[in-house]
Design a protein around this motif. Structure first.
Motif, PDB file in Angstrom:
ATOM      1  N   LEU A 103       0.838  -1.206   0.000  1.00  0.00           N
ATOM      2  CA  LEU A 103       0.000   0.000   0.000  1.00  0.00           C
ATOM      3  C   LEU A 103       0.867   1.247   0.000  1.00  0.00           C
ATOM      4  O   LEU A 103       0.682   2.167  -0.809  1.00  0.00           O
ATOM      5  CB  LEU A 103      -0.868  -0.027   1.255  1.00  0.00           C
ATOM      6  N   ARG A 104       1.835   1.279   0.902  1.00  0.00           N
ATOM      7  CA  ARG A 104       2.718   2.442   0.982  1.00  0.00           C
ATOM      8  C   ARG A 104       3.430   2.655  -0.340  1.00  0.00           C
ATOM      9  O   ARG A 104       3.532   3.769  -0.837  1.00  0.00           O
ATOM     10  CB  ARG A 104       3.762   2.221   2.077  1.00  0.00           C
TER      11      ARG A 104
ATOM     12  N   ALA B 288       2.625   1.569  -3.283  1.00  0.00           N
ATOM     13  CA  ALA B 288       1.739   1.863  -4.409  1.00  0.00           C
ATOM     14  C   ALA B 288       1.483   3.358  -4.528  1.00  0.00           C
ATOM     15  O   ALA B 288       1.163   3.859  -5.603  1.00  0.00           O
ATOM     16  CB  ALA B 288       0.412   1.128  -4.248  1.00  0.00           C
ATOM     17  N   MET B 289       1.654   4.066  -3.415  1.00  0.00           N
ATOM     18  CA  MET B 289       1.411   5.502  -3.436  1.00  0.00           C
ATOM     19  C   MET B 289       2.547   6.262  -4.103  1.00  0.00           C
ATOM     20  O   MET B 289       2.420   7.439  -4.394  1.00  0.00           O
ATOM     21  CB  MET B 289       1.239   6.031  -2.012  1.00  0.00           C
ATOM     22  N   GLN B 290       3.682   5.619  -4.308  1.00  0.00           N
ATOM     23  CA  GLN B 290       4.813   6.379  -4.822  1.00  0.00           C
ATOM     24  C   GLN B 290       5.440   5.754  -6.064  1.00  0.00           C
ATOM     25  O   GLN B 290       6.199   6.404  -6.749  1.00  0.00           O
ATOM     26  CB  GLN B 290       5.887   6.533  -3.739  1.00  0.00           C
TER      27      GLN B 290
ATOM     28  N   ARG C 206      -0.221  11.019  -0.231  1.00  0.00           N
ATOM     29  CA  ARG C 206       0.953  10.253  -0.640  1.00  0.00           C
ATOM     30  C   ARG C 206       2.063  10.383   0.397  1.00  0.00           C
ATOM     31  O   ARG C 206       2.697   9.415   0.778  1.00  0.00           O
ATOM     32  CB  ARG C 206       1.463  10.776  -1.985  1.00  0.00           C
TER      33      ARG C 206
ATOM     34  N   MET D  92       1.947   8.607   3.776  1.00  0.00           N
ATOM     35  CA  MET D  92       2.254   7.183   3.795  1.00  0.00           C
ATOM     36  C   MET D  92       3.728   6.932   4.060  1.00  0.00           C
ATOM     37  O   MET D  92       4.135   5.809   4.305  1.00  0.00           O
ATOM     38  CB  MET D  92       1.875   6.543   2.457  1.00  0.00           C
TER      39      MET D  92
END
Lengths: 205, 205
Positions: free
Chosen positions: A116-117, A119-121, B117, B120
């Motif tokens: 998840l983390r 996927a944000m970047q 973003r 996270m």
DNA sequence: GGCTAAATTCATCATGTGTTGAATAATGCG
DNA sequence: CGCATTATTCAACACATGATGAATTTAGCC
């Protein structure tokens, strides 16, 4: 004390599962800091190992990430637990309960948190998460939405709520949601989720 | 073509709002890549400016981030829109509609995306997001939950769903949720959110 | 016991990062 | 016009990163 200072070069005595230790460390560090934030050096340090060894085993950081995301719990089990209609309770409660069973223990939380983390970047990770949710979770859990019009859409909406819940509860830690008990969370969320299954949804209302 | 190559040193002619351009670039790049992923150099390049100028104006990267997160839309307006009970529709619909009005235009989406973003991966940003949600949004929107038992908890659960929606729709881009029309999304989500307001929630069931 | 293959570390490289201080050009006030 | 101030860039530093290749130590096979 001082176990980290493994001293001089060369092979170690015995047959320790160093590869496994690196993977575990990778899951932990990726989970805490996300893909970009987790340095190979930090992972190596957490595994008590030289950074070069990481490359020796996994080649590149991205490959290590992919290897670390081979999740320790079986997604099929998760999906089946959600799909299983034999129990008395509805999909809503089954979903939130399964969700909690994974997230409440750090071992299970690690990999998805990392996913998840990251996927944000990182688009690579986003793609991975997309595939994971689509194939592993939704693909199987969809049987619970058979016969329901717009089943896929409703199921995804359900998943989106669970993802939001994870972020607010385990990452951002908004109070009081972060410290409410599991049972209370079930009673709060289950009926709402359930409505995605039962509730009407007509394009013309 | 070639506008980026501003050539030699020294002050530029005219009175361009360079500080503003840097801020806009910062919002865009932070939004795309998150705090750690966005380099000062990339932001400077996006603003067509030397990296040193960024530091000249904002001192440090963290201060630039904080300055960039001074959101362009008024959170009070958002909160009031959610709280306003004069319209015929319920809180659920009001919430999802306000949500969409912000997220559907890139100018509004930028800063929160950046905040989300970054939250996270960076505790500073997580704290910022926490405060933002708590004070700016929840604090005011809570009037809609007055008299409702466990109002704060229910409101937060609502927000968590919206956050999950944002991630699945705008970051991870899960289909079909990502390309469903606004109106369809409202019809799908509004009644479910509404249930957080109306629905029963007794500790003893 | 000898030898190959595996495990492990060391030293190093090229690159990208945030940040700083000095240099240069334009502005605006007297 | 002259001069201080501001806007802007250049060059550089100190550091962290991902990666590589050689060197060293052990394990396992014949």
């Amino acid at each position: 004390m001082g176990k980290v200072l493994r001293g001089r070069s060369g092979r170690r005595r015995g047959a320790p599962d160093t590869k496994g230790e690196i993977l575990a460390a990778a899951r932990a560090v990726f989970g805490e800091r996300g893909y970009d934030g987790a340095s190979v050096r930090a992972i190596a340090a957490a595994a008590g190992v030289d950074p070069a060894l990481v490359h020796h085993y996994f080649g590149t950081k991205e490959k290590l990430f992919l290897a670390a995301m081979e999740i320790p719990w079986d997604p099929a089990l998760i999906a089946d637990a959600i799909a299983d209609d034999s129990t008395g309770v509805g999909v809503g409660e089954r979903a939130i309960r399964t969700f909690l069973s994974v997230w409440e223990q750090p071992a299970g939380r690690g990999p998805i948190l990392a996913l998840l983390r990251s996927a944000m970047q990182h688009e690579t990770a986003a793609l991975l998460l997309r595939q994971f949710v689509t194939r592993a979770i939704l693909g199987r859990a969809l049987v619970a939405f058979q016969g329901v019009p717009d089943g896929a859409l409703r199921a995804e909406a359900m998943v989106s709520h669970l993802i939001g819940l994870a972020i607010v509860r385990y990452v951002v830690k908004l109070e009081p949601l972060a410290s409410v008990s599991d049972e209370e969370l079930v009673r709060l969320v289950a009926p709402v989720l359930q409505r995605y299954h039962d509730g009407p949804f007509e394009p013309g209302e």
